[in-house]
Structure formats: C-alpha cells, structure tokens
Design a protein around this motif. Sequence first.
Motif, PDB file in Angstrom:
ATOM      1  N   ASN A   1     -32.648 -10.100  12.963  1.00 54.66           N
ATOM      2  CA  ASN A   1     -33.250  -9.072  12.105  1.00 54.66           C
ATOM      3  C   ASN A   1     -34.170  -8.135  12.884  1.00 54.66           C
ATOM      4  O   ASN A   1     -34.407  -7.000  12.477  1.00 54.66           O
ATOM      5  N   LYS A   2     -34.701  -8.616  14.018  1.00 50.53           N
ATOM      6  CA  LYS A   2     -35.579  -7.804  14.862  1.00 50.53           C
ATOM      7  C   LYS A   2     -34.799  -7.101  15.970  1.00 50.53           C
ATOM      8  O   LYS A   2     -35.383  -6.517  16.871  1.00 50.53           O
ATOM      9  N   GLY A   3     -33.453  -7.178  15.929  1.00 49.16           N
ATOM     10  CA  GLY A   3     -32.623  -6.428  16.866  1.00 49.16           C
ATOM     11  C   GLY A   3     -32.242  -7.138  18.145  1.00 49.16           C
ATOM     12  O   GLY A   3     -31.737  -6.505  19.073  1.00 49.16           O
ATOM     13  N   MET A   4     -32.472  -8.436  18.214  1.00 55.78           N
ATOM     14  CA  MET A   4     -32.112  -9.179  19.423  1.00 55.78           C
ATOM     15  C   MET A   4     -30.682  -9.708  19.279  1.00 55.78           C
ATOM     16  O   MET A   4     -30.355 -10.364  18.298  1.00 55.78           O
TER      17      MET A   4
ATOM     18  N   LEU B   1     -37.584  -8.822  24.209  1.00 57.87           N
ATOM     19  CA  LEU B   1     -37.525  -7.852  25.299  1.00 57.87           C
ATOM     20  C   LEU B   1     -36.225  -7.092  25.111  1.00 57.87           C
ATOM     21  O   LEU B   1     -35.146  -7.556  25.486  1.00 57.87           O
ATOM     22  N   ASN B   2     -36.333  -5.932  24.439  1.00 55.55           N
ATOM     23  CA  ASN B   2     -35.177  -5.112  24.085  1.00 55.55           C
ATOM     24  C   ASN B   2     -34.213  -5.934  23.231  1.00 55.55           C
ATOM     25  O   ASN B   2     -34.629  -6.489  22.232  1.00 55.55           O
ATOM     26  N   GLU B   3     -32.936  -6.038  23.627  1.00 57.89           N
ATOM     27  CA  GLU B   3     -31.984  -6.781  22.803  1.00 57.89           C
ATOM     28  C   GLU B   3     -31.937  -8.262  23.157  1.00 57.89           C
ATOM     29  O   GLU B   3     -31.156  -9.018  22.606  1.00 57.89           O
TER      30      GLU B   3
ATOM     31  N   LYS C   1     -32.642 -25.979  32.948  1.00 54.75           N
ATOM     32  CA  LYS C   1     -31.320 -25.470  32.587  1.00 54.75           C
ATOM     33  C   LYS C   1     -31.540 -24.257  31.692  1.00 54.75           C
ATOM     34  O   LYS C   1     -32.354 -24.281  30.789  1.00 54.75           O
ATOM     35  N   ILE C   2     -30.778 -23.193  31.950  1.00 50.98           N
ATOM     36  CA  ILE C   2     -30.881 -21.967  31.177  1.00 50.98           C
ATOM     37  C   ILE C   2     -29.732 -21.939  30.189  1.00 50.98           C
ATOM     38  O   ILE C   2     -28.587 -22.200  30.559  1.00 50.98           O
ATOM     39  N   MET C   3     -30.051 -21.609  28.957  1.00 48.99           N
ATOM     40  CA  MET C   3     -29.018 -21.535  27.931  1.00 48.99           C
ATOM     41  C   MET C   3     -29.115 -20.199  27.218  1.00 48.99           C
ATOM     42  O   MET C   3     -30.196 -19.615  27.100  1.00 48.99           O
ATOM     43  N   ARG C   4     -27.943 -19.718  26.727  1.00 49.56           N
ATOM     44  CA  ARG C   4     -27.881 -18.420  26.052  1.00 49.56           C
ATOM     45  C   ARG C   4     -27.012 -18.556  24.801  1.00 49.56           C
ATOM     46  O   ARG C   4     -26.029 -19.287  24.772  1.00 49.56           O
ATOM     47  N   ARG C   5     -27.385 -17.778  23.807  1.00 47.84           N
ATOM     48  CA  ARG C   5     -26.580 -17.659  22.588  1.00 47.84           C
ATOM     49  C   ARG C   5     -26.520 -16.188  22.232  1.00 47.84           C
ATOM     50  O   ARG C   5     -27.551 -15.513  22.187  1.00 47.84           O
ATOM     51  N   SER C   6     -25.336 -15.703  21.982  1.00 51.98           N
ATOM     52  CA  SER C   6     -25.179 -14.309  21.590  1.00 51.98           C
ATOM     53  C   SER C   6     -24.901 -14.227  20.097  1.00 51.98           C
ATOM     54  O   SER C   6     -24.261 -15.111  19.526  1.00 51.98           O
ATOM     55  N   ALA C   7     -25.396 -13.158  19.493  1.00 57.80           N
ATOM     56  CA  ALA C   7     -25.248 -12.977  18.043  1.00 57.80           C
ATOM     57  C   ALA C   7     -23.798 -12.713  17.682  1.00 57.80           C
ATOM     58  O   ALA C   7     -23.004 -12.271  18.452  1.00 57.80           O
TER      59      ALA C   7
ATOM     60  N   ILE D   1     -35.107 -19.106  13.246  1.00 60.67           N
ATOM     61  CA  ILE D   1     -35.577 -18.249  14.344  1.00 60.67           C
ATOM     62  C   ILE D   1     -34.439 -17.351  14.822  1.00 60.67           C
ATOM     63  O   ILE D   1     -34.662 -16.206  15.208  1.00 60.67           O
ATOM     64  N   GLN D   2     -33.214 -17.840  14.767  1.00 60.51           N
ATOM     65  CA  GLN D   2     -32.068 -17.004  15.135  1.00 60.51           C
ATOM     66  C   GLN D   2     -31.930 -15.837  14.162  1.00 60.51           C
ATOM     67  O   GLN D   2     -31.685 -14.705  14.578  1.00 60.51           O
TER      68      GLN D   2
END
Length: 147
Positions: free
Chosen positions: A89-92, A56-58, A141-147, A83-84
């Motif tokens: 590569n798909k812009g996320m 979903l977008n970035e 629990k919500i988790m996030r990883r930024s590129a 998967i990361q």
Amino acid sequence: MFYQLKIAEEKDLERVTDFVEKADVSSDGISEIIEYFMLMENGENEIVACIGVQPLNENGLLRSLVVSDKLKQAHILTLFQSIQTLAENKGMNHLFLVTNKEASVQFLSLMGFEEIEPTAIPEELLTLEHMNGSLKEDNAKIMRRSA
C-alpha cells in the motif's frame, strides 16, 4: 487469547522501542519509520509482536521482528501478511530481510520469500545502516519477496 493488529502511530513509539529493546533488538531508527510498523496487541493493549519495514523507493527492508513466545505460528503468519500489505500500500514492490536462523528461512520460504545472493541486493539498500549491520551477522542469509 484475543489479539488485534494495528499500524503503529507516533504515540506508540515509546512502547515499541521498549518492546524491541527488551528482546535485545536494535531500536535505532524506529522513530523515523514508526508509521511503517505493524503491532499485534493482546486484549490488554500490550504489544506481543511487532515488525517494521524501512522503505527505500520501491524496496523495503523488513526489520525489528519481535514476537512473544506465547504466539502461535498462525499469529506470526498474520503479522507477516499485514506488513506485506502495508508495504504494498506504501508502494513497495520488493521486500528484503536478513536472517541467520535456518528455521526462519524455512518459514519465510512458505511466505513467498526466496534466498538470494548478496550481489542481488539493490545498491540503495546497502546504504541502510540496518542492512549493513545485519549482513555482518554470522550465517546471514538474504531473502526477497516481490509483490
């Protein structure tokens, strides 16, 4: 045992759906994002693990992680790294996931994910049915990883 990674293709849809459903994981929406799934296959081309990312977008929502009990943690690590890379590569730029397992939180922290508050979830991700369903799970629990 020899394992190989591959990006799923349209022809893999039925196999992926069957594999996910046998693990009692929802296969809803997989057909729309099949090219956003990584598969790990054994030497007989049987799926032994999979994970997808719903774009979903970035932002991307990791979903449908299913892993055979025969795999070692190193195999799961490789699957997550793949998967990361696919997502990047798909812009996320940001990956999100929801888990209700404490052991997963510890493993994912080692992978660069950090636990966040529900208020930090981008509003656009809250429009995804899979996100909303996952958030209703006990101890989500919500988790996030930024590129």
